[in-house]
Design a protein around this motif. Structure first.
Motif, PDB file in Angstrom:
ATOM      1  N   LEU A  73       0.837  -1.196   0.000  1.00 25.31           N
ATOM      2  CA  LEU A  73       0.000   0.000   0.000  1.00 25.31           C
ATOM      3  C   LEU A  73       0.872   1.246   0.000  1.00 25.31           C
ATOM      4  CD1 LEU A  73      -2.660  -1.054   2.666  1.00 25.31           C
ATOM      5  CD2 LEU A  73      -2.928  -1.094   0.182  1.00 25.31           C
ATOM      6  N   ASP A  77      -3.466   5.428  -0.164  1.00 22.25           N
ATOM      7  CA  ASP A  77      -4.524   4.464   0.129  1.00 22.25           C
ATOM      8  C   ASP A  77      -5.185   4.707   1.478  1.00 22.25           C
ATOM      9  OD1 ASP A  77      -4.318   2.675  -2.193  1.00 22.25           O
ATOM     10  OD2 ASP A  77      -2.346   2.159  -1.381  1.00 22.25           O
ATOM     11  N   TYR A 140      -9.023   2.048   4.616  1.00 18.94           N
ATOM     12  CA  TYR A 140      -7.807   1.764   5.385  1.00 18.94           C
ATOM     13  C   TYR A 140      -7.509   2.880   6.385  1.00 18.94           C
ATOM     14  CZ  TYR A 140      -6.777  -1.718   1.761  1.00 18.94           C
ATOM     15  OH  TYR A 140      -6.835  -2.785   0.893  1.00 18.94           O
ATOM     16  N   GLU A 174      -8.367  -2.395   8.260  1.00 14.25           N
ATOM     17  CA  GLU A 174      -9.130  -2.441   7.011  1.00 14.25           C
ATOM     18  C   GLU A 174     -10.608  -2.674   7.313  1.00 14.25           C
ATOM     19  OE1 GLU A 174      -9.306  -4.859   2.734  1.00 14.25           O
ATOM     20  OE2 GLU A 174      -8.208  -5.705   4.433  1.00 14.25           O
TER      21      GLU A 174
END
Length: 332
Positions: A73, A77, A140, A174
């Protein structure tokens, strides 16, 4: 059912490792006594930053970069960045904003600092997860815990300095639309009757630049009778409360990730719960006491060792000055 799960952890610590014996070399005749105190608390080694550049913020940034890289990531993100510490580098801007800058985060990212002292990262993960479940725009979140407590104890308080170490941990959360992984619940305890028994900075921020207090006087103040023992029984009661409320047995729990402040207390809590000590990982002999990040360092090591695997139920618990504590129940 919507939930928020932990998908990864990473740790950063300075390169300089110092043993009890090395640290006690400057203590003269008190060396043996200090080593005895540190060993009682479960200390063996700890890591210390040796310059001002390796700060609370810098450690947090390095841990954050590592966890993003490990999971493919980038900063863009992230929908939320929370920086938990009791020794923040900055009040303005937030340390979280500077992490966002270092990671090149997107302009819709939520950033803020959190300070519940040593229980801070447990609280930050709980609160962030709850916010994410109510906001479908969030995928996220990054929770960073970083602390350098020893740096701020008075020069003559080697006993307290030796209990602590410098380290940071970064955790990725997440949001998932269905599944049983993630945060299950939390329980809190607060007793503020003697909140002023630990103060930093002494005199408060309004006296930070006052010449009425010396620099040493502005460092961490501990009342001679200061302790957080009042909160330790609540670790047991809050864990048992969450088990009852969710129809679980202790045999369903694989790990208890507790504050690494005192190994003797961990053993006592294990005994009161009637659980085997191998369910209570301990890393305070490696890192010393790292404040806000300490339960998450333990989590990181359990995941890396493969003793905690996907689907496992585990508790996290810690206590901070104030006095306030929090227990959280998760499924990895």
């Amino acid at each position: 059912m919507v939930n928020v799960k932990i998908i990864g952890t990473e740790v950063y610590h300075p390169a300089t490792k110092i043993s009890n014996e090395e640290l006690a070399q400057t203590a003269g005749e008190s060396a043996a006594k200090l080593i005895g105190i540190w060993e009682y608390f479960g200390r063996k080694d700890r890591y210390y930053a040796t310059n001002d550049e390796e700060s609370t913020l810098m450690m947090g940034i390095e841990a954050a970069k590592a966890v993003l890289k490990a999971h493919g990531l980038s900063g863009s993100d992230l929908d939320m960045i929370v920086f938990s510490s009791g020794t923040h580098d900055f009040s303005a801007p937030t340390d979280a904003a500077l992490v966002h800058q270092a990671l090149e985060g997107k302009d819709t990212c939520i950033v803020y600092d959190s300070n519940a002292n040593c229980v801070g990262m447990v609280v930050a993960a709980d609160q962030a997860a709850r916010a994410m479940t109510t906001n479908n725009k969030m995928k996220y979140a990054l929770i960073v815990g970083s602390e350098q407590i020893a740096r701020f104890y008075k020069e003559g308080d080697l006993a307290s300095k030796g209990l602590c170490g410098d380290a940071a941990c970064a955790v990725l959360l997440e949001r998932i639309e269905e599944g049983d992984q993630g945060l299950i619940d939390s329980a809190y305890y607060t007793n503020s009757q003697k909140a002023e028994d630990m103060l930093f900075p002494y005199g408060g921020m309004t006296q930070m630049f006052s010449e009425q207090l010396t620099l040493e006087e502005k460092k961490i103040y501990l009342h001679p009778e200061y302790n957080v023992n009042v909160a330790f029984p609540t670790a047991v009661s809050n864990i048992e409360l969450l088990l009852r409320e969710h129809g679980l047995e202790k045999s369903d729990i694989t790990h208890y990730m507790l504050s690494q402040l005192n190994l003797s207390v961990i053993k006592d809590i294990a005994g009161k719960l009637g659980e085997e000590l191998d369910k209570f990982p301990y890393v305070g002999d490696i890192y010393g006491y790292t404040g806000t990040s300490s339960p998450f360092l333990t989590l990181h090591h359990a995941i890396q060792a493969g003793t905690l695997v996907r689907g496992d139920l585990f508790f996290m618990w810690s206590v901070g000055a104030g006095i306030t504590s929090c227990a959280t129940l998760w499924r990895l």
